[in-house]
Design a protein around this motif. Structure first.
Motif, PDB file in Angstrom:
ATOM      1  N   TRP A 181      11.049   4.619  18.802  1.00  0.00           N
ATOM      2  CA  TRP A 181      10.346   3.502  19.437  1.00  0.00           C
ATOM      3  C   TRP A 181      10.403   2.253  18.555  1.00  0.00           C
ATOM      4  CZ3 TRP A 181       5.550   7.046  20.562  1.00  0.00           C
ATOM      5  CH2 TRP A 181       5.875   7.906  21.623  1.00  0.00           C
ATOM      6  N   LEU A 182      10.199   2.426  17.258  1.00  0.00           N
ATOM      7  CA  LEU A 182      10.230   1.286  16.347  1.00  0.00           C
ATOM      8  C   LEU A 182      11.627   0.680  16.277  1.00  0.00           C
ATOM      9  CD1 LEU A 182       8.783  -0.473  14.267  1.00  0.00           C
ATOM     10  CD2 LEU A 182       9.343   1.248  12.529  1.00  0.00           C
ATOM     11  N   ALA A 183      12.655   1.532  16.198  1.00  0.00           N
ATOM     12  CA  ALA A 183      14.026   1.025  16.141  1.00  0.00           C
ATOM     13  C   ALA A 183      14.402   0.302  17.427  1.00  0.00           C
ATOM     14  CB  ALA A 183      14.996   2.179  15.881  1.00  0.00           C
ATOM     15  N   ARG A 184      13.959   0.837  18.578  1.00  0.00           N
ATOM     16  CA  ARG A 184      14.260   0.186  19.854  1.00  0.00           C
ATOM     17  C   ARG A 184      13.552  -1.166  19.958  1.00  0.00           C
ATOM     18  NH1 ARG A 184      12.397   3.867  22.765  1.00  0.00           N
ATOM     19  NH2 ARG A 184      14.259   5.180  22.763  1.00  0.00           N
ATOM     20  N   SER A 185      12.317  -1.233  19.471  1.00  0.00           N
ATOM     21  CA  SER A 185      11.578  -2.493  19.516  1.00  0.00           C
ATOM     22  C   SER A 185      12.201  -3.537  18.594  1.00  0.00           C
ATOM     23  CB  SER A 185      10.119  -2.245  19.120  1.00  0.00           C
ATOM     24  OG  SER A 185       9.396  -3.452  19.062  1.00  0.00           O
ATOM     25  N   MET A 186      12.585  -3.122  17.391  1.00  0.00           N
ATOM     26  CA  MET A 186      13.205  -4.063  16.457  1.00  0.00           C
ATOM     27  C   MET A 186      14.559  -4.541  16.970  1.00  0.00           C
ATOM     28  SD  MET A 186      12.250  -2.256  12.806  1.00  0.00           S
ATOM     29  CE  MET A 186      13.142  -3.515  11.900  1.00  0.00           C
ATOM     30  N   HIS A 187      15.308  -3.639  17.628  1.00  0.00           N
ATOM     31  CA  HIS A 187      16.599  -4.048  18.181  1.00  0.00           C
ATOM     32  C   HIS A 187      16.417  -5.044  19.320  1.00  0.00           C
ATOM     33  CE1 HIS A 187      20.792  -3.792  19.373  1.00  0.00           C
ATOM     34  NE2 HIS A 187      20.400  -3.561  20.620  1.00  0.00           N
ATOM     35  N   SER A 188      15.392  -4.837  20.138  1.00  0.00           N
ATOM     36  CA  SER A 188      15.139  -5.777  21.237  1.00  0.00           C
ATOM     37  C   SER A 188      14.773  -7.161  20.708  1.00  0.00           C
ATOM     38  CB  SER A 188      14.020  -5.238  22.130  1.00  0.00           C
ATOM     39  OG  SER A 188      14.373  -3.996  22.689  1.00  0.00           O
ATOM     40  N   LYS A 189      13.937  -7.198  19.661  1.00  0.00           N
ATOM     41  CA  LYS A 189      13.575  -8.488  19.073  1.00  0.00           C
ATOM     42  C   LYS A 189      14.790  -9.169  18.445  1.00  0.00           C
ATOM     43  CE  LYS A 189       8.768  -7.232  18.100  1.00  0.00           C
ATOM     44  NZ  LYS A 189       7.741  -7.056  17.028  1.00  0.00           N
ATOM     45  N   ALA A 190      15.625  -8.390  17.754  1.00  0.00           N
ATOM     46  CA  ALA A 190      16.821  -8.974  17.140  1.00  0.00           C
ATOM     47  C   ALA A 190      17.811  -9.452  18.192  1.00  0.00           C
ATOM     48  CB  ALA A 190      17.478  -7.954  16.219  1.00  0.00           C
ATOM     49  N   LYS A 191      17.890  -8.734  19.316  1.00  0.00           N
ATOM     50  CA  LYS A 191      18.804  -9.138  20.380  1.00  0.00           C
ATOM     51  C   LYS A 191      18.356 -10.441  21.028  1.00  0.00           C
ATOM     52  CE  LYS A 191      21.143  -7.283  24.458  1.00  0.00           C
ATOM     53  NZ  LYS A 191      21.258  -6.101  25.376  1.00  0.00           N
ATOM     54  N   LYS A 192      17.038 -10.593  21.218  1.00  0.00           N
ATOM     55  CA  LYS A 192      16.530 -11.843  21.789  1.00  0.00           C
ATOM     56  C   LYS A 192      16.755 -13.016  20.845  1.00  0.00           C
ATOM     57  CE  LYS A 192      12.952  -9.636  24.617  1.00  0.00           C
ATOM     58  NZ  LYS A 192      11.489  -9.510  24.863  1.00  0.00           N
TER      59      LYS A 192
END
Length: 224
Positions: free
Chosen positions: A80-91
């Motif tokens: 969950w943490l990795a998915r959230s950090m990836h979403s923020k980095a993608k934005k």
């Protein structure tokens, strides 16, 4: 008349990575279980049985969630943490690799991606004339060199040859451990699946070339 018996050595020492917690749980799960045990003890001392049962149930569920691992060794909270950090980095547009003047590096140089951005690629030539590349970290003053080796493939090896290969690998590890300038050695093994038919064919060809037609019988693939 004495007969010599060939001793075949078995080499192994292959172990799977285990979690650092108790009874197969991760460290986070062990901490949660420990905190839950303390809470249960306090609740029992205060004669709050149902509170103790609730604390134990919550601690067990939390430890199970934290201790569940996927095939990459990540727990659900880590995913969950990795998915959230990836979403923020993608934005933020940080998931696209850009090098040179269009990159986010102040000097606009061409660097390796990810964690290797702080390193520099240096070409070199060894004593035998082989060309290679070293990853040099200017801040840490460390360099990383990659090299690959191949197995014997389908070639047959007798026990003496196997012992020499294992001894050479042990000598390499011993010499590397006594060299103060070597900080770490990482070994990556790549293997491919085999239907089980090439080895009998290779043995048959090798024995025919040696003048002996006594080929051991092999079970067909899938017959155990």
């Amino acid at each position: 008349m004495s007969t010599e018996q060939t001793i075949v050595r078995q080499y192994g020492n292959i172990a799977e990575d285990r979690t650092a917690g108790l009874m197969g749980f991760s460290m986070a799960s062990t901490v949660v279980l420990g905190a839950g045990a303390v809470g249960v003890f306090i609740a029992i001392m205060a004669s709050q049985i149902w509170v103790a049962v609730g604390i134990a149930l919550v601690a067990f569920i939390a430890a199970t969630i934290l201790g569940s691992k996927d095939r990459h060794g990540r727990s659900k909270p880590e995913r969950w943490l990795a998915r959230s950090m990836h979403s923020k980095a993608k934005k933020a547009g940080k998931t696209v690799y850009k090098s040179g003047p269009v990159s986010q590096i102040p000097d606009g140089s061409f660097r390796a991606p990810g964690l290797l951005a702080a390193t520099e690629l240096i070409d070199f030539q060894d004593l035998f004339g082989n060309e290679g590349v070293m990853l040099w970290h200017p801040k840490l003053k460390t360099g990383t060199v990659f090299f690959s080796t191949n197995s014997s493939g389908l070639g047959l090896l007798d026990q003496d040859r196997v012992n020499r290969l294992v001894g050479s690998w042990a000598a390499f590890q011993r010499d590397a451990g006594s060299n103060a300038r070597v900080e770490q050695i990482s070994v990556t093994t790549q293997s491919t699946t085999d239907p089980g038919e090439r080895l009998p064919d290779a043995i048959a060809v090798a024995r025919q070339q040696a003048g002996s037609h006594e080929v051991p019988a092999f079970c067909p693939a899938g017959d155990g």
